[in-house]
Scaffold this motif. Structure first.
Motif, PDB file in Angstrom:
ATOM      1  N   LEU A  76     -25.891 -24.034  60.273  1.00  0.00           N
ATOM      2  CA  LEU A  76     -25.076 -24.305  59.501  1.00  0.00           C
ATOM      3  C   LEU A  76     -24.775 -25.902  60.615  1.00  0.00           C
ATOM      4  CD1 LEU A  76     -23.550 -21.579  61.149  1.00  0.00           C
ATOM      5  CD2 LEU A  76     -23.297 -22.589  58.820  1.00  0.00           C
ATOM      6  N   LYS A  77     -23.391 -26.945  59.447  1.00  0.00           N
ATOM      7  CA  LYS A  77     -23.339 -27.873  59.698  1.00  0.00           C
ATOM      8  C   LYS A  77     -22.066 -28.085  60.507  1.00  0.00           C
ATOM      9  CE  LYS A  77     -21.197 -29.197  56.217  1.00  0.00           C
ATOM     10  NZ  LYS A  77     -21.637 -27.904  55.361  1.00  0.00           N
ATOM     11  N   LYS A  78     -20.993 -27.058  61.123  1.00  0.00           N
ATOM     12  CA  LYS A  78     -20.446 -26.950  62.240  1.00  0.00           C
ATOM     13  C   LYS A  78     -19.619 -27.956  62.368  1.00  0.00           C
ATOM     14  CE  LYS A  78     -24.313 -24.165  65.203  1.00  0.00           C
ATOM     15  NZ  LYS A  78     -24.560 -23.934  66.460  1.00  0.00           N
ATOM     16  N   ASN A  79     -18.970 -28.480  61.242  1.00  0.00           N
ATOM     17  CA  ASN A  79     -17.923 -29.491  61.559  1.00  0.00           C
ATOM     18  C   ASN A  79     -16.925 -28.708  61.056  1.00  0.00           C
ATOM     19  OD1 ASN A  79     -17.971 -28.433  58.490  1.00  0.00           O
ATOM     20  ND2 ASN A  79     -18.645 -30.371  57.591  1.00  0.00           N
ATOM     21  N   GLY A  80     -16.472 -27.198  61.073  1.00  0.00           N
ATOM     22  CA  GLY A  80     -15.247 -26.561  61.114  1.00  0.00           C
ATOM     23  C   GLY A  80     -14.940 -26.432  59.701  1.00  0.00           C
ATOM     24  N   GLU A  81     -15.839 -26.518  58.571  1.00  0.00           N
ATOM     25  CA  GLU A  81     -15.756 -25.299  57.445  1.00  0.00           C
ATOM     26  C   GLU A  81     -15.730 -24.660  57.722  1.00  0.00           C
ATOM     27  OE1 GLU A  81     -17.555 -28.176  54.838  1.00  0.00           O
ATOM     28  OE2 GLU A  81     -16.516 -29.654  54.747  1.00  0.00           O
ATOM     29  N   PRO A  82     -14.930 -23.696  56.646  1.00  0.00           N
ATOM     30  CA  PRO A  82     -15.951 -22.300  56.291  1.00  0.00           C
ATOM     31  C   PRO A  82     -17.222 -22.110  56.039  1.00  0.00           C
ATOM     32  CG  PRO A  82     -13.849 -22.554  55.127  1.00  0.00           C
ATOM     33  CD  PRO A  82     -14.485 -24.096  55.415  1.00  0.00           C
ATOM     34  N   GLU A  83     -17.739 -21.667  56.650  1.00  0.00           N
ATOM     35  CA  GLU A  83     -19.011 -21.170  56.600  1.00  0.00           C
ATOM     36  C   GLU A  83     -19.298 -19.491  56.788  1.00  0.00           C
ATOM     37  OE1 GLU A  83     -21.423 -25.865  56.098  1.00  0.00           O
ATOM     38  OE2 GLU A  83     -20.737 -24.441  58.926  1.00  0.00           O
ATOM     39  N   ILE A  84     -20.424 -19.737  56.378  1.00  0.00           N
ATOM     40  CA  ILE A  84     -21.026 -17.950  56.463  1.00  0.00           C
ATOM     41  C   ILE A  84     -22.833 -17.974  57.098  1.00  0.00           C
ATOM     42  CG2 ILE A  84     -21.464 -15.511  56.400  1.00  0.00           C
ATOM     43  CD1 ILE A  84     -19.019 -16.176  54.834  1.00  0.00           C
ATOM     44  N   GLU A  85     -23.171 -17.862  58.099  1.00  0.00           N
ATOM     45  CA  GLU A  85     -24.243 -17.770  58.268  1.00  0.00           C
ATOM     46  C   GLU A  85     -24.867 -17.220  57.744  1.00  0.00           C
ATOM     47  OE1 GLU A  85     -26.910 -19.292  62.096  1.00  0.00           O
ATOM     48  OE2 GLU A  85     -26.330 -17.881  62.411  1.00  0.00           O
ATOM     49  N   ILE A  86     -26.599 -16.679  57.203  1.00  0.00           N
ATOM     50  CA  ILE A  86     -27.052 -16.160  56.426  1.00  0.00           C
ATOM     51  C   ILE A  86     -28.186 -15.612  56.754  1.00  0.00           C
ATOM     52  CG2 ILE A  86     -25.720 -15.781  54.537  1.00  0.00           C
ATOM     53  CD1 ILE A  86     -27.791 -17.676  52.811  1.00  0.00           C
ATOM     54  N   GLU A  87     -29.414 -14.808  57.054  1.00  0.00           N
ATOM     55  CA  GLU A  87     -30.219 -14.667  56.613  1.00  0.00           C
ATOM     56  C   GLU A  87     -31.182 -15.371  55.556  1.00  0.00           C
ATOM     57  OE1 GLU A  87     -32.263 -14.185  59.419  1.00  0.00           O
ATOM     58  OE2 GLU A  87     -30.489 -13.339  60.730  1.00  0.00           O
ATOM     59  N   ARG A 186      -7.423 -15.452  34.428  1.00  0.00           N
ATOM     60  CA  ARG A 186      -6.548 -14.631  33.505  1.00  0.00           C
ATOM     61  C   ARG A 186      -5.258 -14.046  34.629  1.00  0.00           C
ATOM     62  NH1 ARG A 186      -5.079  -8.903  32.158  1.00  0.00           N
ATOM     63  NH2 ARG A 186      -6.934  -8.656  32.479  1.00  0.00           N
ATOM     64  N   GLN A 187      -5.898 -13.629  35.845  1.00  0.00           N
ATOM     65  CA  GLN A 187      -4.441 -13.290  36.631  1.00  0.00           C
ATOM     66  C   GLN A 187      -4.642 -14.289  37.852  1.00  0.00           C
ATOM     67  OE1 GLN A 187      -5.797  -9.564  38.314  1.00  0.00           O
ATOM     68  NE2 GLN A 187      -5.469  -8.611  36.809  1.00  0.00           N
ATOM     69  N   GLY A 188      -4.786 -14.577  37.771  1.00  0.00           N
ATOM     70  CA  GLY A 188      -5.124 -15.257  39.326  1.00  0.00           C
ATOM     71  C   GLY A 188      -5.408 -15.428  40.136  1.00  0.00           C
ATOM     72  N   ARG A 189      -6.038 -15.746  41.238  1.00  0.00           N
ATOM     73  CA  ARG A 189      -5.859 -15.327  42.571  1.00  0.00           C
ATOM     74  C   ARG A 189      -5.693 -17.012  43.664  1.00  0.00           C
ATOM     75  NH1 ARG A 189      -6.503 -11.164  40.216  1.00  0.00           N
ATOM     76  NH2 ARG A 189      -8.654 -10.081  40.175  1.00  0.00           N
ATOM     77  N   GLU A 190      -4.719 -16.287  44.819  1.00  0.00           N
ATOM     78  CA  GLU A 190      -4.716 -16.932  45.730  1.00  0.00           C
ATOM     79  C   GLU A 190      -3.956 -16.710  47.273  1.00  0.00           C
ATOM     80  OE1 GLU A 190      -0.295 -20.304  45.851  1.00  0.00           O
ATOM     81  OE2 GLU A 190      -0.741 -18.942  44.530  1.00  0.00           O
ATOM     82  N   SER A 191      -4.526 -17.154  48.288  1.00  0.00           N
ATOM     83  CA  SER A 191      -4.624 -16.991  49.524  1.00  0.00           C
ATOM     84  C   SER A 191      -4.754 -18.536  50.187  1.00  0.00           C
ATOM     85  CB  SER A 191      -5.986 -16.361  50.556  1.00  0.00           C
ATOM     86  OG  SER A 191      -6.859 -16.862  50.573  1.00  0.00           O
ATOM     87  N   ALA A 192      -4.860 -17.964  51.491  1.00  0.00           N
ATOM     88  CA  ALA A 192      -4.405 -19.848  52.211  1.00  0.00           C
ATOM     89  C   ALA A 192      -6.013 -20.213  52.472  1.00  0.00           C
ATOM     90  CB  ALA A 192      -4.310 -19.481  53.521  1.00  0.00           C
ATOM     91  N   ASP A 193      -7.239 -19.742  52.104  1.00  0.00           N
ATOM     92  CA  ASP A 193      -8.573 -19.908  51.726  1.00  0.00           C
ATOM     93  C   ASP A 193      -9.324 -20.140  50.230  1.00  0.00           C
ATOM     94  OD1 ASP A 193      -8.565 -19.606  54.514  1.00  0.00           O
ATOM     95  OD2 ASP A 193      -9.462 -17.075  53.925  1.00  0.00           O
ATOM     96  N   PHE A 194      -8.420 -20.052  49.184  1.00  0.00           N
ATOM     97  CA  PHE A 194      -8.708 -19.839  47.842  1.00  0.00           C
ATOM     98  C   PHE A 194      -7.262 -20.228  46.670  1.00  0.00           C
ATOM     99  CE2 PHE A 194      -9.422 -15.536  48.745  1.00  0.00           C
ATOM    100  CZ  PHE A 194      -9.070 -14.828  47.983  1.00  0.00           C
TER     101      PHE A 194
END
Length: 244
Positions: A76-87, A186-194
């Motif tokens: 993890l870079k731990k720079n504030g970007e949205p990240e998910i830590e995985i095994e 075709r429909q579009g997708r939107e939130s604050a994160d994408f």
């Protein structure tokens, strides 16, 4: 009913893809986060560089990770970007995916991680940890799979390239994956994160009339082979048209 390991993995993959919300949960567009705005720029850059539709890159990232980079434990870079830590080597369930674009490096779904890294001439470690490189690697792969198609081609013409990108060997199951990708466009997708840009898609041209009926039918998806199975009942109906 007994399931092979590969069948469980494919079922789990499709279960995750099927849980797609409507374009706007409350009908209102949202301001994108700083990270999402930066990723939008990366998608645009990769689209121009490798001549693939920007909406395709956005939608694959949406379906795979909801624009949250998957990074192995300890990287993890731990720079504030949205990240998910995985095994890095899970013993149960799906093999790991890497980065925002869900690249893979396993015996079930193929080696898109190392292939994409080679195409843009960086190490797989860079593709895993750097979002811009991850997007570029995915775009390079799609361009290769697209057989000289360009970003000006209709989105539906890219369906086979997206199926190859998925790494799913069974064509009918790969079409479930591509259907989710094309439907999001075709429909579009939107939130604050994408934000997946909305664009016309000729779904019947991509799948044929009869196959499209099956793909667009309401269905229950059960995740198998896990202690706590998830059941999803996605709604594939287009969002209501905006009032004039």
């Amino acid at each position: 009913m007994r399931f092979t390991t590969k069948a469980r993995l494919l079922a789990a993959l499709c279960a995750g893809l099927a849980a797609a919300p409507a374009a706007f949960a409350d009908g209102q567009p949202r301001d994108l986060s700083a990270a999402a705005k930066r990723y939008k720029q990366y998608f645009q850059e990769a689209s121009k560089k490798f001549n693939v539709p920007v909406e395709l890159l956005e939608s694959i990232a949406y379906a795979e990770t909801r624009w949250r980079s998957h990074v192995p434990k300890g990287m993890l870079k731990k720079n504030g970007e949205p990240e998910i830590e995985i095994e890095p080597d899970p013993h149960h369930g799906m093999p790991p995916t890497y980065g925002i674009m869900g690249l893979r490096n396993d015996t079930y779904f193929g080696t898109s991680l190392t292939q994409g890294a080679a195409l843009i001439r960086v190490s797989p470690e860079v593709v895993i940890t750097d979002v811009r490189s991850n997007i570029r690697a995915a775009a390079a792969l799609l361009a290769q799979y697209g057989a000289k198609k360009t970003r000006n081609f209709p989105i539906e013409d890219w369906e086979e390239a997206v199926a190859r990108y998925s790494g799913i060997p069974q064509r009918e199951i790969a079409q479930i994956y591509t259907y989710e990708i094309l439907t999001a466009i075709r429909q579009g997708r939107e939130s604050a994160d994408f934000k997946v840009g909305q664009r016309h898609v000729e779904m019947e041209k991509a799948y044929g009339k009869e196959k499209l009926k099956k793909l667009s039918a309401r269905r229950i998806t059960v995740e198998t082979g896990v202690p706590d199975p998830k059941i999803s009942t996605p709604d594939f109906v287009d969002p209501p048209a905006k009032q004039q």
